[in-house]
Design a protein around this motif. Structure first.
Motif, PDB file in Angstrom:
ATOM      1  N   TYR A  11     -11.670  66.722 -14.952  1.00 58.85           N
ATOM      2  CA  TYR A  11     -12.041  65.313 -15.095  1.00 58.85           C
ATOM      3  C   TYR A  11     -11.020  64.409 -14.403  1.00 58.85           C
ATOM      4  O   TYR A  11     -11.373  63.469 -13.703  1.00 58.85           O
ATOM      5  N   ILE A  12      -9.751  64.706 -14.585  1.00 57.36           N
ATOM      6  CA  ILE A  12      -8.699  63.866 -14.001  1.00 57.36           C
ATOM      7  C   ILE A  12      -8.735  63.919 -12.472  1.00 57.36           C
ATOM      8  O   ILE A  12      -8.683  62.892 -11.804  1.00 57.36           O
ATOM      9  N   PHE A  13      -8.863  65.116 -11.909  1.00 56.27           N
ATOM     10  CA  PHE A  13      -8.774  65.247 -10.459  1.00 56.27           C
ATOM     11  C   PHE A  13     -10.056  64.839  -9.726  1.00 56.27           C
ATOM     12  O   PHE A  13      -9.999  64.310  -8.631  1.00 56.27           O
ATOM     13  N   PHE A  14     -11.224  65.100 -10.323  1.00 53.91           N
ATOM     14  CA  PHE A  14     -12.462  64.930  -9.580  1.00 53.91           C
ATOM     15  C   PHE A  14     -13.332  63.764 -10.045  1.00 53.91           C
ATOM     16  O   PHE A  14     -14.193  63.319  -9.312  1.00 53.91           O
ATOM     17  N   VAL A  15     -13.136  63.257 -11.248  1.00 55.41           N
ATOM     18  CA  VAL A  15     -14.009  62.203 -11.750  1.00 55.41           C
ATOM     19  C   VAL A  15     -13.275  60.878 -11.868  1.00 55.41           C
ATOM     20  O   VAL A  15     -13.739  59.856 -11.378  1.00 55.41           O
ATOM     21  N   SER A  16     -12.130  60.874 -12.528  1.00 51.96           N
ATOM     22  CA  SER A  16     -11.507  59.603 -12.893  1.00 51.96           C
ATOM     23  C   SER A  16     -10.638  58.995 -11.798  1.00 51.96           C
ATOM     24  O   SER A  16     -10.398  57.806 -11.811  1.00 51.96           O
ATOM     25  N   ARG A  17     -10.125  59.808 -10.910  1.00 53.15           N
ATOM     26  CA  ARG A  17      -9.222  59.334  -9.850  1.00 53.15           C
ATOM     27  C   ARG A  17      -7.970  58.672 -10.412  1.00 53.15           C
ATOM     28  O   ARG A  17      -7.475  57.688  -9.888  1.00 53.15           O
ATOM     29  N   PRO A  19      -4.064  58.353 -11.001  1.00 46.30           N
ATOM     30  CA  PRO A  19      -2.898  58.832 -10.250  1.00 46.30           C
ATOM     31  C   PRO A  19      -2.163  59.929 -11.030  1.00 46.30           C
ATOM     32  O   PRO A  19      -1.937  59.800 -12.228  1.00 46.30           O
ATOM     33  N   VAL A  20      -1.819  60.988 -10.343  1.00 46.99           N
ATOM     34  CA  VAL A  20      -1.195  62.145 -10.983  1.00 46.99           C
ATOM     35  C   VAL A  20       0.303  61.915 -11.110  1.00 46.99           C
ATOM     36  O   VAL A  20       0.997  61.689 -10.122  1.00 46.99           O
ATOM     37  N   GLU A  21       0.790  61.945 -12.354  1.00 48.05           N
ATOM     38  CA  GLU A  21       2.213  61.776 -12.653  1.00 48.05           C
ATOM     39  C   GLU A  21       2.599  62.787 -13.731  1.00 48.05           C
ATOM     40  O   GLU A  21       1.737  63.405 -14.352  1.00 48.05           O
ATOM     41  N   LEU A  22       3.895  62.916 -13.978  1.00 46.57           N
ATOM     42  CA  LEU A  22       4.378  63.821 -15.021  1.00 46.57           C
ATOM     43  C   LEU A  22       3.880  63.379 -16.390  1.00 46.57           C
ATOM     44  O   LEU A  22       3.495  64.205 -17.221  1.00 46.57           O
ATOM     45  N   GLN A  23       3.856  62.074 -16.629  1.00 47.93           N
ATOM     46  CA  GLN A  23       3.392  61.552 -17.916  1.00 47.93           C
ATOM     47  C   GLN A  23       1.938  61.952 -18.169  1.00 47.93           C
ATOM     48  O   GLN A  23       1.554  62.232 -19.295  1.00 47.93           O
ATOM     49  N   LEU A  24       1.134  62.007 -17.120  1.00 49.30           N
ATOM     50  CA  LEU A  24      -0.262  62.405 -17.257  1.00 49.30           C
ATOM     51  C   LEU A  24      -0.364  63.848 -17.742  1.00 49.30           C
ATOM     52  O   LEU A  24      -1.159  64.167 -18.623  1.00 49.30           O
ATOM     53  N   PHE A  25       0.461  64.740 -17.188  1.00 46.94           N
ATOM     54  CA  PHE A  25       0.419  66.136 -17.617  1.00 46.94           C
ATOM     55  C   PHE A  25       0.911  66.298 -19.054  1.00 46.94           C
ATOM     56  O   PHE A  25       0.408  67.137 -19.791  1.00 46.94           O
ATOM     57  N   LEU A  26       1.874  65.479 -19.472  1.00 47.67           N
ATOM     58  CA  LEU A  26       2.304  65.510 -20.865  1.00 47.67           C
ATOM     59  C   LEU A  26       1.189  65.037 -21.785  1.00 47.67           C
ATOM     60  O   LEU A  26       0.979  65.594 -22.862  1.00 47.67           O
ATOM     61  N   ARG A  27       0.437  64.038 -21.368  1.00 42.52           N
ATOM     62  CA  ARG A  27      -0.699  63.565 -22.157  1.00 42.52           C
ATOM     63  C   ARG A  27      -1.790  64.630 -22.248  1.00 42.52           C
ATOM     64  O   ARG A  27      -2.399  64.817 -23.292  1.00 42.52           O
ATOM     65  N   VAL A  28      -2.048  65.303 -21.139  1.00 43.19           N
ATOM     66  CA  VAL A  28      -3.054  66.375 -21.154  1.00 43.19           C
ATOM     67  C   VAL A  28      -2.620  67.487 -22.095  1.00 43.19           C
ATOM     68  O   VAL A  28      -3.425  68.013 -22.873  1.00 43.19           O
ATOM     69  N   PHE A  29      -1.346  67.852 -22.063  1.00 46.35           N
ATOM     70  CA  PHE A  29      -0.840  68.883 -22.954  1.00 46.35           C
ATOM     71  C   PHE A  29      -1.018  68.483 -24.415  1.00 46.35           C
ATOM     72  O   PHE A  29      -1.502  69.261 -25.235  1.00 46.35           O
ATOM     73  N   LEU A  30      -0.660  67.243 -24.743  1.00 45.96           N
ATOM     74  CA  LEU A  30      -0.821  66.758 -26.114  1.00 45.96           C
ATOM     75  C   LEU A  30      -2.292  66.672 -26.496  1.00 45.96           C
ATOM     76  O   LEU A  30      -2.675  66.995 -27.624  1.00 45.96           O
ATOM     77  N   PHE A  31      -3.141  66.259 -25.563  1.00 46.33           N
ATOM     78  CA  PHE A  31      -4.582  66.196 -25.807  1.00 46.33           C
ATOM     79  C   PHE A  31      -5.132  67.578 -26.147  1.00 46.33           C
ATOM     80  O   PHE A  31      -5.888  67.745 -27.102  1.00 46.33           O
ATOM     81  N   VAL A  32      -4.741  68.587 -25.395  1.00 46.56           N
ATOM     82  CA  VAL A  32      -5.223  69.952 -25.637  1.00 46.56           C
ATOM     83  C   VAL A  32      -4.728  70.463 -26.982  1.00 46.56           C
ATOM     84  O   VAL A  32      -5.492  71.053 -27.754  1.00 46.56           O
ATOM     85  N   ILE A  33      -3.476  70.224 -27.302  1.00 48.71           N
ATOM     86  CA  ILE A  33      -2.928  70.672 -28.585  1.00 48.71           C
ATOM     87  C   ILE A  33      -3.671  70.018 -29.745  1.00 48.71           C
ATOM     88  O   ILE A  33      -4.040  70.676 -30.730  1.00 48.71           O
ATOM     89  N   LEU A  34      -3.936  68.712 -29.667  1.00 53.62           N
ATOM     90  CA  LEU A  34      -4.643  68.023 -30.741  1.00 53.62           C
ATOM     91  C   LEU A  34      -6.091  68.484 -30.839  1.00 53.62           C
ATOM     92  O   LEU A  34      -6.619  68.642 -31.944  1.00 53.62           O
ATOM     93  N   ALA A  35      -6.749  68.714 -29.710  1.00 51.89           N
ATOM     94  CA  ALA A  35      -8.133  69.192 -29.740  1.00 51.89           C
ATOM     95  C   ALA A  35      -8.215  70.572 -30.389  1.00 51.89           C
ATOM     96  O   ALA A  35      -9.101  70.842 -31.206  1.00 51.89           O
ATOM     97  N   VAL A  36      -7.280  71.441 -30.057  1.00 52.06           N
ATOM     98  CA  VAL A  36      -7.262  72.779 -30.661  1.00 52.06           C
ATOM     99  C   VAL A  36      -6.922  72.695 -32.145  1.00 52.06           C
ATOM    100  O   VAL A  36      -7.485  73.425 -32.968  1.00 52.06           O
ATOM    101  N   ALA A  37      -6.020  71.792 -32.525  1.00 49.07           N
ATOM    102  CA  ALA A  37      -5.663  71.649 -33.944  1.00 49.07           C
ATOM    103  C   ALA A  37      -6.856  71.206 -34.776  1.00 49.07           C
ATOM    104  O   ALA A  37      -7.091  71.719 -35.871  1.00 49.07           O
ATOM    105  N   VAL A  38      -7.641  70.271 -34.259  1.00 49.62           N
ATOM    106  CA  VAL A  38      -8.831  69.817 -34.987  1.00 49.62           C
ATOM    107  C   VAL A  38      -9.849  70.943 -35.088  1.00 49.62           C
ATOM    108  O   VAL A  38     -10.438  71.185 -36.143  1.00 49.62           O
TER     109      VAL A  38
END
Length: 116
Positions: A11-17, A19-38
């Motif tokens: 979604y990030i690379f092909f749909v939303s456009r 900008p790719v930064e380190l903070q974005l990857f940290l957010r994705v990591f936290l998003f995945v952890i929270l989705a799996v926790a739920v």
């Protein structure tokens, strides 16, 4: 976890456009952890409240995987990331708490017989 990560990065690379930064990857990591926790909290609650083994059925696992969709729909992690984290953590804690209460109530007769 792998599917959620691939879908989010796609979604990030092909749909939303975005900008790719380190903070974005940290957010994705936290998003995945929270989705799996739920999802894991819902699996625990469903296993604790029924005799059926939900993890043995691929169809039974669709509900825990889809529990994140309403959260993502109402609180977009791409617009309100802080709110998304709070809502996901609250939903996971509520599901875990209810699962523990159900599990304790289910086996309370077994525990009281051993200690009396």
């Amino acid at each position: 976890m792998i599917c959620t990560t691939i879908g989010t990065l796609g979604y990030i690379f092909f749909v939303s456009r975005i900008p790719v930064e380190l903070q974005l990857f940290l957010r994705v990591f936290l998003f995945v952890i929270l989705a799996v926790a739920v999802s894991m909290a819902l699996v625990f609650l469903l296993n604790a409240s029924s005799d059926a083994d939900i993890q043995a059925s691929p169809l039974g696992m669709l509900l825990p995987m889809g529990v994140n969709l309403p959260i993502i729909y109402f609180v977009s992690p791409f617009q309100w990331f802080g709110r998304y984290c709070l809502v996901s953590a609250a939903v996971a804690l509520i599901l875990w708490s209810v699962g523990i209460l159900v599990l304790r109530g289910r086996f309370s007769n077994n525990l009281s017989d051993k200690f009396s």
